[in-house]
Design a protein around this motif. Structure first.
Motif, mmCIF file in Angstrom:
data_model
loop_
_atom_site.group_PDB
_atom_site.id
_atom_site.type_symbol
_atom_site.label_atom_id
_atom_site.label_comp_id
_atom_site.label_asym_id
_atom_site.label_seq_id
_atom_site.Cartn_x
_atom_site.Cartn_y
_atom_site.Cartn_z
ATOM 1 N N UNK A 156 0.848 -1.188 0.000
ATOM 2 C CA UNK A 156 0.000 0.000 0.000
ATOM 3 C C UNK A 156 0.885 1.241 0.000
ATOM 4 N N UNK A 157 0.368 2.388 -0.445
ATOM 5 C CA UNK A 157 1.168 3.621 -0.381
ATOM 6 C C UNK A 157 1.644 3.899 1.045
ATOM 7 N N UNK A 158 2.942 4.154 1.179
ATOM 8 C CA UNK A 158 3.508 4.418 2.492
ATOM 9 C C UNK A 158 3.648 3.212 3.380
ATOM 10 N N UNK A 159 3.626 1.999 2.813
ATOM 11 C CA UNK A 159 3.740 0.775 3.612
ATOM 12 C C UNK A 159 5.080 0.707 4.327
ATOM 13 N N UNK A 160 5.079 0.011 5.464
ATOM 14 C CA UNK A 160 6.292 -0.255 6.233
ATOM 15 C C UNK A 160 6.781 -1.664 5.923
ATOM 16 N N UNK A 161 8.083 -1.821 5.747
ATOM 17 C CA UNK A 161 8.676 -3.130 5.464
ATOM 18 C C UNK A 161 9.827 -3.359 6.437
ATOM 19 N N UNK A 162 9.716 -4.435 7.211
ATOM 20 C CA UNK A 162 10.758 -4.816 8.167
ATOM 21 C C UNK A 162 11.585 -5.934 7.556
ATOM 22 N N UNK A 163 12.909 -5.790 7.581
ATOM 23 C CA UNK A 163 13.810 -6.750 6.940
ATOM 24 C C UNK A 163 14.876 -7.185 7.938
ATOM 25 N N UNK A 164 15.035 -8.511 8.090
ATOM 26 C CA UNK A 164 16.162 -9.067 8.850
ATOM 27 C C UNK A 164 17.129 -9.721 7.885
ATOM 28 N N UNK A 165 18.421 -9.579 8.176
ATOM 29 C CA UNK A 165 19.462 -10.148 7.320
ATOM 30 C C UNK A 165 20.718 -10.327 8.157
ATOM 31 N N UNK A 166 21.727 -11.061 7.641
ATOM 32 C CA UNK A 166 22.988 -11.145 8.373
ATOM 33 C C UNK A 166 23.604 -9.760 8.562
ATOM 34 N N UNK A 167 24.289 -9.562 9.666
ATOM 35 C CA UNK A 167 24.862 -8.257 9.984
ATOM 36 C C UNK A 167 25.767 -7.739 8.876
ATOM 37 N N UNK A 168 26.542 -8.642 8.272
ATOM 38 C CA UNK A 168 27.520 -8.212 7.272
ATOM 39 C C UNK A 168 27.006 -8.313 5.841
ATOM 40 N N UNK A 169 25.704 -8.572 5.657
ATOM 41 C CA UNK A 169 25.180 -8.756 4.306
ATOM 42 C C UNK A 169 23.791 -8.128 4.172
ATOM 43 N N UNK A 170 23.681 -6.810 4.317
ATOM 44 C CA UNK A 170 22.372 -6.175 4.173
ATOM 45 C C UNK A 170 21.884 -6.277 2.732
ATOM 46 N N UNK A 171 20.616 -6.558 2.522
ATOM 47 C CA UNK A 171 20.097 -6.679 1.157
ATOM 48 C C UNK A 171 19.941 -5.317 0.500
ATOM 49 N N UNK A 172 19.934 -5.306 -0.819
ATOM 50 C CA UNK A 172 19.670 -4.084 -1.565
ATOM 51 C C UNK A 172 18.163 -3.862 -1.635
ATOM 52 N N UNK A 173 17.705 -2.767 -1.092
ATOM 53 C CA UNK A 173 16.280 -2.438 -1.141
ATOM 54 C C UNK A 173 16.070 -1.382 -2.219
ATOM 55 N N UNK A 174 14.838 -1.203 -2.688
ATOM 56 C CA UNK A 174 14.590 -0.181 -3.711
ATOM 57 C C UNK A 174 15.072 1.202 -3.248
ATOM 58 N N UNK A 175 15.699 1.963 -4.114
ATOM 59 C CA UNK A 175 16.243 3.274 -3.714
ATOM 60 C C UNK A 175 15.178 4.259 -3.262
#
Length: 214
Positions: A156-175
């Motif tokens: 939805x517009x303005x949605x919140x997204x929570x992401x967990x990942x390894x400390x040394x390998x953050x994922x690329x999220x949309x800019x």
């Protein structure tokens, strides 16, 4: 979060009796135990991480439509419902874990749907929009990029997204996503983003240090 496989799961399976448990830590179901079975890759978010996360999310929870995409124990989605979210969808590929989730949903009379399905296949076929998404896939499978791509049309517009990942390998999220808050433990980076469409930009100020949870 739970392990994942690309094979489609059976339609149903008996619930798994947990070898441990995790507690809902706030809201109307505070103190409720959820089973944590002995499953490879099953790694529920710690109490301290969840406490921090839901402090961040407090203003966004009332009435929210929630997706817990790699649900595992379901603790993130059910915690959101406990604290005021309107409804939740929990997606878990492992049929035994999904059955355990259904038992918990029934026991709590929660406004939640449980789908025993591969997360990526499920999101590809979904046509609903969500205000809050929890994305905590199995670390070993490297599913962040595909999951994030599949999520984009479902936010939805303005949605919140929570992401967990390894400390040394953050994922690329949309800019276009704004980082709201992030924190780290010794093994996990956890971050809350906001998708475009909200009327006010709320991001982490440069002088706000990231949270650290041991």
């Amino acid at each position: 979060m739970s392990r994942s496989s690309r094979r489609h799961p059976p339609a149903s399976a008996p619930a798994i009796r947990g070898t441990g448990h995790v507690r809902i830590i706030g809201g109307r179901w505070r103190g409720t135990k959820l089973a944590v079975p002995d499953r490879p890759g099953l790694r529920p978010s710690s109490d301290r991480v969840r406490e921090t996360l839901f402090n961040w999310l407090t203003p966004a929870l009332p009435g929210a439509r929630v997706l817990d995409l790699f649900a595992g124990t379901g603790v993130l989605g059910l915690e959101a419902l406990s604290r005021g979210a309107a409804r939740a969808v929990l997606v878990e590929r492992d049929p035994g874990l999904a059955a355990t989730l259904r038992e918990a949903v029934t026991r709590l009379s929660a406004q939640a749907e449980v789908h025993a399905a591969d997360a990526l296949a499920w999101i590809d076929g979904c046509r609903n929009a969500f205000d809050l998404v929890f994305l905590d896939p199995p670390f070993a499978d490297g599913l962040w990029a595909k999951a994030l791509e599949g999520l984009l049309p479902r936010l939805a517009p303005g949605a919140w997204v929570y992401v967990e990942s390894p400390t040394d390998l953050p994922p690329d999220v949309p800019p276009s996503w704004a980082l709201h808050r992030e924190g780290r433990t010794r093994e996990v980076r956890y971050a809350l983003y906001r998708a475009p469409g909200h009327h006010a930009t709320v991001t982490l100020r440069p002088d706000d240090p990231p949270a650290t949870t041991e």
